[in-house]
Design an enzyme around this catalytic site. Structure first.
Site, PDB file in Angstrom:
ATOM      1  N   GLY A  68      -6.212   0.468  21.503  1.00  0.00           N
ATOM      2  CA  GLY A  68      -5.997  -0.855  20.905  1.00  0.00           C
ATOM      3  C   GLY A  68      -4.635  -1.444  21.262  1.00  0.00           C
ATOM      4  NE  ARG A 146     -11.570  -8.857   3.429  1.00  0.00           N
ATOM      5  CZ  ARG A 146     -11.303  -9.034   2.128  1.00  0.00           C
ATOM      6  NH1 ARG A 146     -12.266  -9.179   1.260  1.00  0.00           N
ATOM      7  NH2 ARG A 146     -10.071  -9.058   1.703  1.00  0.00           N
ATOM      8  NE  ARG A 152      -7.807  -5.177  -1.482  1.00  0.00           N
ATOM      9  CZ  ARG A 152      -7.000  -5.178  -0.443  1.00  0.00           C
ATOM     10  NH1 ARG A 152      -7.198  -6.016   0.532  1.00  0.00           N
ATOM     11  NH2 ARG A 152      -5.990  -4.334  -0.374  1.00  0.00           N
ATOM     12  CD  GLN A 166      -9.209   8.832  11.816  1.00  0.00           C
ATOM     13  OE1 GLN A 166      -8.114   8.470  11.407  1.00  0.00           O
ATOM     14  NE2 GLN A 166      -9.840   8.214  12.792  1.00  0.00           N
ATOM     15  CB  VAL A 183      -0.882   1.863  11.330  1.00  0.00           C
ATOM     16  CG1 VAL A 183      -0.638   0.415  11.733  1.00  0.00           C
ATOM     17  CG2 VAL A 183       0.370   2.700  11.551  1.00  0.00           C
ATOM     18  N   GLY A 184      -3.782   1.714   9.926  1.00  0.00           N
ATOM     19  CA  GLY A 184      -5.053   0.997   9.785  1.00  0.00           C
ATOM     20  C   GLY A 184      -5.230   0.526   8.340  1.00  0.00           C
ATOM     21  CG  ASN A 185      -4.016  -3.180   7.066  1.00  0.00           C
ATOM     22  OD1 ASN A 185      -3.199  -2.604   6.368  1.00  0.00           O
ATOM     23  ND2 ASN A 185      -3.686  -4.091   7.965  1.00  0.00           N
ATOM     24  CG  ASP A 213       4.910  -5.401   5.026  1.00  0.00           C
ATOM     25  OD1 ASP A 213       4.252  -6.390   5.349  1.00  0.00           O
ATOM     26  OD2 ASP A 213       4.414  -4.266   4.912  1.00  0.00           O
ATOM     27  NE  ARG A 216       5.096  -9.166   9.671  1.00  0.00           N
ATOM     28  CZ  ARG A 216       3.818  -8.888   9.520  1.00  0.00           C
ATOM     29  NH1 ARG A 216       3.347  -8.591   8.316  1.00  0.00           N
ATOM     30  NH2 ARG A 216       2.999  -8.913  10.527  1.00  0.00           N
ATOM     31  CG  HIS A 241       0.597  -3.625   4.718  1.00  0.00           C
ATOM     32  ND1 HIS A 241       1.687  -4.342   5.150  1.00  0.00           N
ATOM     33  CD2 HIS A 241      -0.375  -3.874   5.620  1.00  0.00           C
ATOM     34  CE1 HIS A 241       1.382  -4.994   6.266  1.00  0.00           C
ATOM     35  NE2 HIS A 241       0.131  -4.724   6.570  1.00  0.00           N
TER      36      HIS A 241
END
Ligand code: LMR
Length: 401
Positions: A68, A146, A152, A166, A183-185, A213, A216, A241
């Site tokens: 990815g 999504r 959700r 995993q 990291v995957g949401n 975040d 940022r 997150h």
């Protein structure tokens, strides 16, 4: 260049001819390569011994979602030595899916072509139980976004199943000391599921990424104050997150002074800065047409470096970690972003004593409730039956608008 591909020494490897054969085998077909695709391993016997004498023992870094966009930035940083330093050789073990298997071979080709001396081995595969074997680090980046009309709860369920699998694989085959960065949401809850399925690993080895975040937030505070971003410190992201995250300007510092003294504009801090950080991922998707990749990769590298480098005196970094025994009264058994500090040995401690005023408390509570609700929705994936899934408000990931 101090490495050749011609000779192999490990039973994980295939000889050059075989490797070539494996590489040319159509995706999805059985090959004789151990991880389902192929393995590169370099023979270091012709290498300049003076150059490598002081190198540390090789570490194995497993990465999911390896074909990815995020990985496409991250892998090259890791292989170049940027994350672990110039004396740390690495083996990359890349996990893809059947769909991405051929693309993964392209990633490996690019890694080869970079001539990174520290990159000693590249293993590719689609079976987590093989790819995670003996891993020192697992960077779990791959997850599904999504889809249209999905609640959700559906998203949690879909990705939760992947992270449960995993977690089981890590439990069986990774080193007990393996550090896991999710990291995957939705990354906090995915990390919790993964942890619950990997009881052989210390719960404190799991992190969900909120460093993006934090970065940022530092950037926006620096821009507002008109200073270089490096002078912004002590920035905590509290919570999930998601759009309930709380970027903490109350305890942040700019040039060593309280952020609220330097930026004397409470309205901006509360009503502009805070939502801007909470929704920045979504704005970026609107503009780019895809989610953040380069900045996410940089923040993963930052988050890893934060664990393998001693934290500057008086400063801290944000990471979502298990709340067990936390000093802020956050419900136990959640993966919640908090201020952390490390001695540089891969472990961390939660920094105590931050001032939590009413404004922060109210918002931190909301994020805590959200994570608590998420946990009840996925409890069956954590070996707990019977919890009801109630999501009061369909809150968003930063990337959803
Ligand atoms: C981000 O914060 O940019 C990502 O988490 C967005 C997303 O949902 O992919």
């Amino acid at each position: 260049m101090g490495k050749t591909c011609s000779k192999t020494t490990s039973n994980l490897s295939v000889k050059r001819g075989e490797r070539q054969k494996a590489r040319n085998t159509p995706a999805g077909k059985e090959t004789n390569a151990p991880l389902g695709v192929f393995v590169l391993e370099y023979d270091a016997s012709n290498e300049d011994i003076e150059k490598t004498r002081n190198w540390k023992p090789i570490i194995k870094i497993a990465v999911s979602g390896a074909a990815g966009m995020i990985s496409n930035h991250l892998l090259f940083k890791i292989a170049s030595g940027e994350v672990f330093g110039p004396d740390q050789p690495v083996a990359l073990r890349l996990l893809g899916s059947e769909r991405s298997q051929v693309a993964l071979e392209g990633v490996a080709m690019e890694l080869e072509d970079c001539l990174f001396p520290l990159l000693r081995e590249v293993d590719l595969g689609i079976d987590a139980k093989k790819v995670f074997e003996d891993a020192d680090w697992a960077l779990l980046i791959g997850a599904k976004p999504r889809g249209p009309g999905m609640e959700r709860g559906d998203l949690l369920e879909m990705n939760g199943g992947l992270f449960a699998e995993q977690g089981k694989a890590l439990n069986e085959v990774a080193k007990k000391t393996c550090k896991v960065m999710v990291v995957g949401n939705p990354c906090n809850t995915n990390a919790l599921i993964c942890m619950a399925n990997a009881p052989n690993l210390d719960r404190r080895n799991f992190h969900a990424l909120t460093r993006l975040d934090e970065n940022r937030a530092k950037c926006q505070l620096a821009l507002k104050a008109g200073v270089f971003y490096e002078t912004v410190s002590n920035v905590t992201i509290w919570g999930n997150h998601s759009t309930t995250q709380v970027p903490d300007f109350v305890n942040a510092k700019i040039g060593g002074e309280r952020c609220t003294d330097v930026i004397d504009d409470q309205t901006w801090l509360e009503n502009d800065f805070t939502p801007a950080i909470q929704t920045r991922g979504g704005l970026l998707i609107k503009k780019w047409g895809r989610s953040s990749a380069a900045s996410t990769a940089v923040s993963i590298a930052d988050a890893m470096k934060a664990l393998v480098t001693p934290t500057k005196e008086g400063d801290w970094f944000s990471s979502a970690v298990i709340t067990d025994g936390n000093p802020y009264g956050i419900e136990e058994g959640l993966v919640f972003s908090m201020p952390c500090r490390s001695k540089g040995d891969g472990s961390y401690e939660i920094v105590e004593g931050l001032k939590i005023n009413d404004w922060l408390r109210e918002r931190i509570k909301k994020s805590e409730e959200e994570l608590s609700n998420e946990r009840s929705c996925v409890s069956h994936l954590m070996g707990v039956e019977g919890a009801s899934c109630v999501i009061l408000e369909d809150t968003l990931l930063p990337g959803e608008m």
